[in-house]
Design a protein around this motif. Structure first.
Motif, short mmCIF file in Angstrom:
data_model
loop_
_atom_site.label_atom_id
_atom_site.label_comp_id
_atom_site.label_asym_id
_atom_site.label_seq_id
_atom_site.Cartn_x
_atom_site.Cartn_y
_atom_site.Cartn_z
N SER A 102 -4.03 4.49 10.61
CA SER A 102 -3.72 5.14 9.34
C SER A 102 -4.94 5.23 8.43
CB SER A 102 -2.59 4.40 8.63
OG SER A 102 -3.05 3.17 8.13
N ASP A 103 -5.95 4.38 8.67
CA ASP A 103 -7.17 4.44 7.87
C ASP A 103 -7.91 5.76 8.07
OD1 ASP A 103 -6.82 1.92 6.88
OD2 ASP A 103 -7.99 0.95 8.44
N VAL A 104 -7.80 6.29 9.29
CA VAL A 104 -8.57 7.51 9.58
C VAL A 104 -7.64 8.72 9.71
CG1 VAL A 104 -10.46 6.28 10.68
CG2 VAL A 104 -8.54 7.05 12.06
N GLY A 105 -6.39 8.54 9.32
CA GLY A 105 -5.47 9.67 9.33
C GLY A 105 -4.91 10.01 10.69
N ALA A 106 -4.90 9.05 11.61
CA ALA A 106 -4.30 9.30 12.91
C ALA A 106 -2.96 8.57 12.96
CB ALA A 106 -5.21 8.81 14.02
N LEU A 125 -5.53 -6.52 5.22
CA LEU A 125 -5.88 -5.75 4.04
C LEU A 125 -6.47 -6.63 2.95
CD1 LEU A 125 -2.80 -3.37 3.92
CD2 LEU A 125 -5.08 -2.85 4.74
N LYS A 182 -12.67 9.16 16.49
CA LYS A 182 -12.84 8.33 15.30
C LYS A 182 -12.95 6.85 15.65
CE LYS A 182 -10.66 11.61 12.28
NZ LYS A 182 -9.35 12.17 11.96
N ARG A 231 -19.56 7.56 4.05
CA ARG A 231 -18.27 7.04 4.49
C ARG A 231 -18.26 6.98 6.01
NH1 ARG A 231 -13.56 10.45 2.35
NH2 ARG A 231 -14.46 10.28 0.29
N LEU A 234 -0.69 -7.68 8.73
CA LEU A 234 -1.25 -6.51 8.05
C LEU A 234 -1.74 -6.89 6.66
CD1 LEU A 234 -1.59 -3.36 8.28
CD2 LEU A 234 0.44 -3.24 6.86
N SER A 235 -0.93 -7.70 5.97
CA SER A 235 -1.32 -8.07 4.63
C SER A 235 -2.61 -8.90 4.65
CB SER A 235 -0.16 -8.80 3.96
OG SER A 235 -0.53 -10.04 3.46
#
Lengths: 298, 418
Positions: free
Chosen positions: B246-250, B393, B261, B185, B389-390
């Protein structure tokens, strides 16, 4: 005039209203007047920044809701939320109540522990859950440990609303659990004993005694649950920082009303939306009432 | 009965006495209320320090400072409606058009004197707070966007210079993306990005795209705009060399960068003190945003002090504004390095031009696009951010996403006009 005054009925009525006057005054100022004002606003285009002005626009505010895509997204999100959360929290509450109604050790402690999420402020809960839902947070760590797929709970539009659902089921079920618990203790033991003599096992007793006798309480729990879930605001507001994002996935009707009222300062339209939501809640409650009454007649 | 009466009299005289007192104090000292946001506790301390200095040099004025921590503009707008707004408050260039057009701000032209030296402000900063030939606010500071890069990661790959063009940036980002723990990952991405219109408007403009046409309708779904945004899409979707916080939790781009990151992020100067304080171990440098389509581009964000039209004591409020935006006050404020002062003279006096961390930001001011349009910008922003954003993604193509954003934004604007 004097005669009219002497009539006992009139005097009684006046003294009665005098006694009620404080309540009428308070309710009138804080409940009735705002409702009337909201209805008034919903028929007007309101300008509030830099001087108040109203312009009568007939039904235009209401017609606009039909063409507003965000209204439909919000309504869809809210209804999806209601449909999933209400049954889940009701069933969970019933299960918890049944378990805690049995003679198990430390029953009182469990009751207190289970009830804690309900007394915690929802804002604090949401902030804690944002940490739990973090991509590197507790929940993903746990899922990863068991080899399950992990999600971007906060950033992915397809799961963001579900994260709020999970959180809310967890935090409101205990409240309804307490109500069920009280109702369960109200069911006379003799009914169960009679059933036992007739050879009914635990499951039969549950289906034929507990569930039917709990029906009025279930109705109450469902109605309160539906009203509460339709008005979801604080959790999705904190989750998305007030935007309803990612990509409108956590946009609820009340959040949309807030956005129109305080961000776009479009009070008339916001009032129209609020009335529309009130209508939706009213209709669902009426449908539910009819549904429960019909069952009763049978 | 007599007793009650005498008690009432005592109470009445007491009230009269007390209110009389407060009135006599009020005539000597006037209180000015000030509201703003804060990005860190240090920022509040710094401003309070400046305000103390102001109170010392202006003994007749007391400043009551209040920080509004969340949803600043919603709070200010609501207070303006309820006549409870502070006398002086911050306004971002983004929100200035709305407040200026609704006439809730006091025009400052009558107060401004020669010695305030208006020419000292960068012109595009002061223009952001002017409307119909009137000045409604004086800029306090600004920031542009610049590229932050992690020197250690660059050294590991023997990359000596920051990317000059967007192609180079894409190339570097690919190389810098790593799975450092070898668990299959990616845990370090080349570029950390924030998918918001406020950050990427200049990329739309780089190829000649526009946000709004002359009729005031959104027009950001043109071919030109799309070519400006495509590099970001490619990096996120195809190369997987860019990630969202938000992908890496920040929670933000700078946090993502601080945690190591992301090897590069494009952020404002406020990230410098934040990184130095929160992540002291990280070795970073800044550079100008790589040129896109042979154009240099960046964004500039600015904030001004404005006066409430309902302010009780306008003279005192003006004293405060002119002190805070004057050379002396701005110098005291800008010493903290949170934002770059709006005055050219203060920039050079504080040596920002010699500080290698800040030079890319100051250089960017010459070509950066100011983050301001008309009143409808918040609507464009909402729809753009949602649809972009959509697309990122992978729910739809960039083209259809932008078309949808444009359509829905225009529809909303049209629907609100009746």
């Amino acid at each position: 005039m004097k005669r009219f005054w002497q009539k006992a009925k009139v005097r009684e009525a006046i003294s009665g209203y005098l006694f009620m006057a404080p309540t009428i005054l308070v309710l009138g100022t804080f409940l009735i007047a705002p409702i009337i004002y909201a209805i008034f606003l919903s028929f007007h285009k309101v300008e509030i920044l830099g001087g108040l002005s109203y312009r009568f626009v007939e039904l235009k505010n209401f017609l606009r809701t039909f063409e507003d895509e965000r209204v439909w997204i919000a309504l869809k999100n809210t209804i999806e939320y209601v449909i999933i959360v209400v049954p889940c929290q009701t069933i969970l509450a019933l299960i918890l109540a049944l378990v805690l109604n049995k003679e198990i050790q430390g029953k009182k402690w469990f009751r207190i522990i289970f009830f804690l999420p309900t007394v915690t402020s929802s804002a604090v809960l949401t902030l804690i859950f944002i940490w739990i839902y973090n991509s590197n947070g507790l929940l993903n760590g746990l899922l990863d440990f068991f080899g399950l797929p992990t999600y971007n709970w906060l950033g992915d539009p397809s799961v963001a609303l579900k994260s709020i659902m999970i959180m809310n089921i967890w935090s409101t079920a205990p409240f309804f659990m307490v109500i069920y618990l009280a109702a369960l203790q109200d069911i006379p033991r003799s009914v169960y004993e009679a059933a036992k003599l007739d050879g009914a096992n635990e499951f039969d007793q549950f289906i034929n005694i507990t569930v039917p006798l709990l029906k009025p309480v279930t109705f109450f729990v469902m109605v309160m649950g539906i009203i509460g879930t339709f008005q979801l605001f604080d959790q999705s507001y904190i989750f998305s920082g007030g935007t309803g994002g990612p990509n409108n996935s956590t946009l609820t009707v009340v959040l949309l009303i807030y956005q129109y009222a305080f961000r776009s300062l479009d009070m008339g339209y916001a009032a129209a939306l609020a009335l529309m939501l009130a209508g939706v809640i009213l209709v669902t409650t009426l449908i539910q009432r009819g549904f429960f009454r019909e069952e009763k007649a049978n | 009965m007599k007793q009650i009466l005498s008690r009432c009299l005592i109470l009445l005289s007491l009230i009269l006495f007390l209110t009389g007192c407060s009135r006599s104090i009020a005539s000597d000292i006037s209180t000015v209320t000030l509201s703003g946001w804060q990005s860190s506790p240090e920022e509040k301390q710094l401003l309070e320090q400046v305000l103390r200095e102001f109170e010392e040099s202006h003994p007749g004025i007391k400043v009551k400072f209040e920080v509004i921590t969340d949803q600043y503009m919603d709070v200010i707008k609501t207070r303006l409606i309820g006549d409870a707004a502070p006398d002086v408050f911050y306004v971002d260039a983004l929100d200035a058009p709305l407040l200026m057009s609704h006439g809730v701000l006091e025009p400052l032209d009558d107060y401004i004197t020669e010695d305030l030296d208006l020419d000292d402000f960068a012109p595009h900063l002061s223009e952001a707070f002017q409307s119909d030939g009137k000045t409604y606010g004086l800029p306090k500071d600004f920031t542009t966007l610049a590229l932050f890069y992690n020197k250690k990661y660059f050294d590991q790959l023997s990359i000596s210079n920051p990317p000059q063009t967007w192609e180079e940036l894409e190339d570097y980002a690919k190389k810098l993306t790593r799975d450092t723990t070898h668990n299959g990952r990616v845990d370090r991405y080349g570029l950390g990005m924030t998918p918001e219109l406020s950050r990427h408007y200049f990329m739309i403009k780089a190829f000649g795209g526009e946000l709004v046409d002359q009729k005031g309708e959104a027009v950001f779904a043109t071919r030109q705009s799309l070519s400006g945004l495509t590099p970001l899409m490619d990096m996120y979707r195809q190369n997987h060399s860019a990630a969202l916080a938000s992908d890496v939790g920040a929670s933000s781009g700078s946090e993502m960068f601080g945690q190591g990151k992301a090897a590069m992020v494009i952020e404002g100067s406020y990230a410098i003190p934040y990184l130095q304080q929160t992540f002291p171990k990280i070795e970073f440098a800044t550079a100008e945003v790589p040129s896109i389509g042979n154009h240099k581009g960046s964004m500039v964000y600015t904030v001004a002090y404005v006066m409430n039209k309902q302010a009780k004591n306008k003279e005192a409020a003006w004293e405060l504004i002119s002190y805070l935006t004057g050379k002396e006050g701005m110098k005291a404020w800008a010493n903290g390095g949170l934002a770059i002062p709006a005055r050219k003279s203060v920039i050079s006096e504080l040596g920002y031009e010699q500080n290698p961390l800040y030079t890319p930001f100051i250089a960017g001011a010459d070509y950066a696009t100011i983050w301001q349009e008309d009143e409808k910008l918040p609507i464009f922003m909402t729809h753009f951010d949602n649809q972009f954003l959509s697309a990122l993604l992978g729910e739809q193509s960039l083209k259809s996403a932008m078309k949808k954003a444009q359509q829905t934004a225009n529809k909303e604007i049209k629907a609100s006009n009746y």
